[in-house]
Write a protein that holds these residues in place. Sequence first.
Motif, PDB file in Angstrom:
ATOM      1  N   LEU A 433       5.305  13.134   4.527  1.00  0.00           N
ATOM      2  CA  LEU A 433       6.526  12.450   4.094  1.00  0.00           C
ATOM      3  C   LEU A 433       6.201  10.990   3.830  1.00  0.00           C
ATOM      4  N   ASN A 434       6.532  10.499   2.628  1.00  0.00           N
ATOM      5  CA  ASN A 434       6.345   9.098   2.264  1.00  0.00           C
ATOM      6  C   ASN A 434       7.700   8.483   1.929  1.00  0.00           C
ATOM      7  N   VAL A 435       7.980   7.313   2.509  1.00  0.00           N
ATOM      8  CA  VAL A 435       9.257   6.633   2.301  1.00  0.00           C
ATOM      9  C   VAL A 435       8.996   5.157   2.027  1.00  0.00           C
ATOM     10  N   TYR A 436       9.668   4.623   1.007  1.00  0.00           N
ATOM     11  CA  TYR A 436       9.683   3.180   0.757  1.00  0.00           C
ATOM     12  C   TYR A 436      11.142   2.765   0.660  1.00  0.00           C
ATOM     13  N   ASN A 439      15.665  -2.671   2.549  1.00  0.00           N
ATOM     14  CA  ASN A 439      14.589  -3.167   3.375  1.00  0.00           C
ATOM     15  C   ASN A 439      14.236  -2.223   4.545  1.00  0.00           C
ATOM     16  N   TRP A 440      15.159  -1.362   5.005  1.00  0.00           N
ATOM     17  CA  TRP A 440      14.962  -0.615   6.245  1.00  0.00           C
ATOM     18  C   TRP A 440      15.651   0.736   6.137  1.00  0.00           C
ATOM     19  N   PHE A 441      15.126   1.745   6.923  1.00  0.00           N
ATOM     20  CA  PHE A 441      15.752   3.071   6.901  1.00  0.00           C
ATOM     21  C   PHE A 441      15.555   3.771   8.238  1.00  0.00           C
ATOM     22  N   ILE A 442      16.367   4.801   8.453  1.00  0.00           N
ATOM     23  CA  ILE A 442      16.206   5.750   9.549  1.00  0.00           C
ATOM     24  C   ILE A 442      16.492   7.126   8.964  1.00  0.00           C
ATOM     25  N   LEU A 443      15.677   8.139   9.315  1.00  0.00           N
ATOM     26  CA  LEU A 443      15.760   9.444   8.654  1.00  0.00           C
ATOM     27  C   LEU A 443      15.902  10.563   9.677  1.00  0.00           C
ATOM     28  N   PHE A 444      16.794  11.515   9.375  1.00  0.00           N
ATOM     29  CA  PHE A 444      17.049  12.688  10.207  1.00  0.00           C
ATOM     30  C   PHE A 444      16.795  13.953   9.388  1.00  0.00           C
ATOM     31  N   ILE A 445      16.321  14.995  10.062  1.00  0.00           N
ATOM     32  CA  ILE A 445      16.182  16.310   9.439  1.00  0.00           C
ATOM     33  C   ILE A 445      16.827  17.333  10.358  1.00  0.00           C
ATOM     34  N   ASN A 446      17.789  18.064   9.819  1.00  0.00           N
ATOM     35  CA  ASN A 446      18.522  19.083  10.578  1.00  0.00           C
ATOM     36  C   ASN A 446      19.097  18.518  11.878  1.00  0.00           C
ATOM     37  N   GLY A 447      19.646  17.305  11.781  1.00  0.00           N
ATOM     38  CA  GLY A 447      20.297  16.688  12.927  1.00  0.00           C
ATOM     39  C   GLY A 447      19.356  16.072  13.936  1.00  0.00           C
ATOM     40  N   LYS A 448      18.055  16.040  13.628  1.00  0.00           N
ATOM     41  CA  LYS A 448      17.059  15.514  14.565  1.00  0.00           C
ATOM     42  C   LYS A 448      16.493  14.202  14.031  1.00  0.00           C
ATOM     43  N   LEU A 449      16.437  13.194  14.879  1.00  0.00           N
ATOM     44  CA  LEU A 449      15.840  11.925  14.498  1.00  0.00           C
ATOM     45  C   LEU A 449      14.348  12.130  14.269  1.00  0.00           C
ATOM     46  N   ARG A 450      13.882  11.800  13.049  1.00  0.00           N
ATOM     47  CA  ARG A 450      12.488  12.052  12.717  1.00  0.00           C
ATOM     48  C   ARG A 450      11.695  10.777  12.445  1.00  0.00           C
ATOM     49  N   VAL A 451      12.269   9.807  11.727  1.00  0.00           N
ATOM     50  CA  VAL A 451      11.501   8.625  11.343  1.00  0.00           C
ATOM     51  C   VAL A 451      12.386   7.383  11.430  1.00  0.00           C
ATOM     52  N   VAL A 452      11.839   6.321  12.020  1.00  0.00           N
ATOM     53  CA  VAL A 452      12.487   5.017  12.037  1.00  0.00           C
ATOM     54  C   VAL A 452      11.517   4.010  11.423  1.00  0.00           C
ATOM     55  N   ASP A 453      11.970   3.286  10.418  1.00  0.00           N
ATOM     56  CA  ASP A 453      11.142   2.254   9.793  1.00  0.00           C
ATOM     57  C   ASP A 453      10.786   1.205  10.845  1.00  0.00           C
ATOM     58  N   PRO A 454       9.489   0.966  11.095  1.00  0.00           N
ATOM     59  CA  PRO A 454       9.111   0.023  12.157  1.00  0.00           C
ATOM     60  C   PRO A 454       9.252  -1.442  11.769  1.00  0.00           C
ATOM     61  N   ILE A 455       9.477  -1.734  10.469  1.00  0.00           N
ATOM     62  CA  ILE A 455       9.622  -3.119  10.018  1.00  0.00           C
ATOM     63  C   ILE A 455      10.988  -3.256   9.371  1.00  0.00           C
ATOM     64  N   GLU A 456      11.858  -4.075   9.964  1.00  0.00           N
ATOM     65  CA  GLU A 456      13.223  -4.153   9.466  1.00  0.00           C
ATOM     66  C   GLU A 456      13.390  -5.095   8.283  1.00  0.00           C
ATOM     67  N   ASN A 461       7.324  -2.046   3.386  1.00  0.00           N
ATOM     68  CA  ASN A 461       6.210  -1.177   3.746  1.00  0.00           C
ATOM     69  C   ASN A 461       6.491   0.260   3.340  1.00  0.00           C
ATOM     70  N   VAL A 462       5.422   1.016   3.129  1.00  0.00           N
ATOM     71  CA  VAL A 462       5.515   2.456   2.916  1.00  0.00           C
ATOM     72  C   VAL A 462       5.274   3.140   4.253  1.00  0.00           C
ATOM     73  N   VAL A 463       6.213   3.986   4.667  1.00  0.00           N
ATOM     74  CA  VAL A 463       6.069   4.752   5.898  1.00  0.00           C
ATOM     75  C   VAL A 463       5.586   6.147   5.526  1.00  0.00           C
ATOM     76  N   SER A 464       4.466   6.560   6.098  1.00  0.00           N
ATOM     77  CA  SER A 464       3.877   7.863   5.790  1.00  0.00           C
ATOM     78  C   SER A 464       3.639   8.612   7.094  1.00  0.00           C
ATOM     79  N   VAL A 465       4.293   9.761   7.254  1.00  0.00           N
ATOM     80  CA  VAL A 465       4.192  10.531   8.498  1.00  0.00           C
ATOM     81  C   VAL A 465       4.087  12.016   8.172  1.00  0.00           C
ATOM     82  N   ALA A 476      19.112  13.545   6.111  1.00  0.00           N
ATOM     83  CA  ALA A 476      20.112  12.473   6.144  1.00  0.00           C
ATOM     84  C   ALA A 476      19.394  11.151   6.393  1.00  0.00           C
ATOM     85  N   VAL A 477      19.741  10.139   5.622  1.00  0.00           N
ATOM     86  CA  VAL A 477      19.064   8.843   5.705  1.00  0.00           C
ATOM     87  C   VAL A 477      20.097   7.723   5.723  1.00  0.00           C
ATOM     88  N   MET A 478      19.889   6.758   6.607  1.00  0.00           N
ATOM     89  CA  MET A 478      20.619   5.498   6.527  1.00  0.00           C
ATOM     90  C   MET A 478      19.644   4.445   6.016  1.00  0.00           C
TER      91      MET A 478
END
Length: 627
Positions: A433-436, A439-456, A461-465, A476-478
């Motif tokens: 998973l790659n996200v840009y 400035n900032w995001f938080i991502l959920f998959i099927n109701g589970k917290l999966r990724v938090v952008d470490p730099i607000e 930055n590109v977050v790759s996990v 779902a993404v904020m």
Amino acid sequence: MKSSRLLPLLALTLAGATARAHLPPLDAKYMLGSEPVAFETRLNFFLPAVAGSTGPTPPLAAPFAAFAPKVGVRWDEKYLYVEAKGLPDHPLMAGIKSWQQQVPIPQTYSGESAWKIPLHPVPAKEPLTAKTHFMRGAIALAANGVPIFNALNNRGDDAKKFGELDDFGGHCGKGDDYHYHDAPVFLEKTLGKGKPIAVALDGYPIYGYNEPEGGATGKLDDFGGHETKALGYHYHAQKVYPYINGGFHGEVTEIGGQVDPQPSASHVRKEGSAYSQSPLRGALIKDFTASPDGKNYELHYTLNGKSLGVKYTANEDGTWTFIYSKPDGTTETETYKPGERRPGGQGAPGGERPKGGKGGDSKGKGGKRPPANEPDGAKGEVGVTGEQTPPGPGEADRPRGERPKGGKGKGGKGGPGDPSGLIKPSPTDALKLNVYADNWFILFINGKLRVVDPIEYMPHNVVSVDIMPEYPMTIAVMAMDNADPKTGLEYGNHIGDAGLIIKFSDGTVTNAKWKAKSFFKGPLNRDTANPKVRHDPLPANWYAVDFDDSGWAAATEFTEERVGPKESFQQARESFTGAKFIWSEDLDLDNTVLFRTKVEAPAGYKQRWTAKPEIDMVETTKQLLNR
């Protein structure tokens, strides 16, 4: 507009055209005593003669003819095509106080990338204003072949008032493309009083401050135009905002926030150690010079009182070499290959597109994704705006279907003491998973917290996990832009912009099929002097699988040029192949946006592993968010 109305103007203008482009007479402020200041900005590259036109010379060609051969025109029954390098003869860049380190480079507005202007403009049923539309790209073309952009920059600020323009009302964009944000009324010194100084991209001409006979313009509409018996509908330059046409009386197509079609800038440079597109605080541009052959250029500026500069050369192999002087007295040299930074925008003009007053969008359809045991394309690939796209480079080893079972160690069959038939997942079962986000995001998959952008904030930055697929996936993404919650502004008094782009290695990408809804907007009405904001409460469980987002609007796609992603994205570009930058409808004022989409399993996919986690991440996520 009837052709007979401009035929006399055409004859007069063509009679004044010379074998080379004119240098407009310098204003008094460029005179020292009786002698003009020497500016070496005249370039001796000329466009070849443009052939292939059909029919009589259209009157709309008249303004451009005065600048031949540096500006060329051709036409057919429907359109006027204008070719130019985009660099005028007058002094460039001097006087700019708010500079983002761009410099003028010759553009290739020719051939398929020529400017395309309708010869028979049609009034729009729903005219569009430039106050809320066309925040990127040109809205008109000056007679000297230089594009004219919206008076508001891509942040929504008046570029003229913010000190971003040179003494002739122009500056360079992110593609090092010179363009105006102000009316080039000084062109009347070459064209003659009463001649159009530009043509709007809807096909209506733009005149100076007065009517051709010298009288006052009278009342103008919201777009800076009106209709007279002599000329029909036309626009006028104005000494106050919007300075030029403030929108379009005629039909245009808007895609990605710009008039489409129109040429893209060359985009020679990419950000690196020597070059950044960030504002250079304290800089003041003094002058710009160019060699007569158009191969060597210099821009001089002061930074906190110290004289610095940028020298750059067009090499024979098509590359560009830049030499940047540094405040410590050293220099740094970089050579760029065109195309390393992909152009933004909608590309060069192509065939006709549907017209209309309302903004459009480009969407494509694709076939089903091929099963995992078949090569890509065996049974049709999904288009780039589909729900899933082919994986990018380096992603071919990611799962898209059933894999061989068994194996030893981790990821294989269960070890001693494990239940019979237990198969554990391996790293090769995971999705990349790659996200840009700007400035900032938080991502959920099927109701589970999966990724938090470490730099607000910065740097972007590109977050790759790695993510374990669990189809169907409700994503779902904020995403949040950097904005003061009380004013909606950044850097004190600026309106920012945002953007989000995501790609999973199974081909899931962000596009207009996602849902989006804003919950923090400001400053309302773009009022930076007395900013007000609106905050709406976030709905409970907005990230849950069963949350009802049916009332949300579709996400809006934006071009890379409109979003302006930073160096981290440029370095990871291939990881986002097929994905689109998305946001809510208002990229500038919507500061907190929620996104949702649902992804089904790719065709032929079958989960290989049987092991299940003991941790209930849905419940854990709820506990985390309730604390």
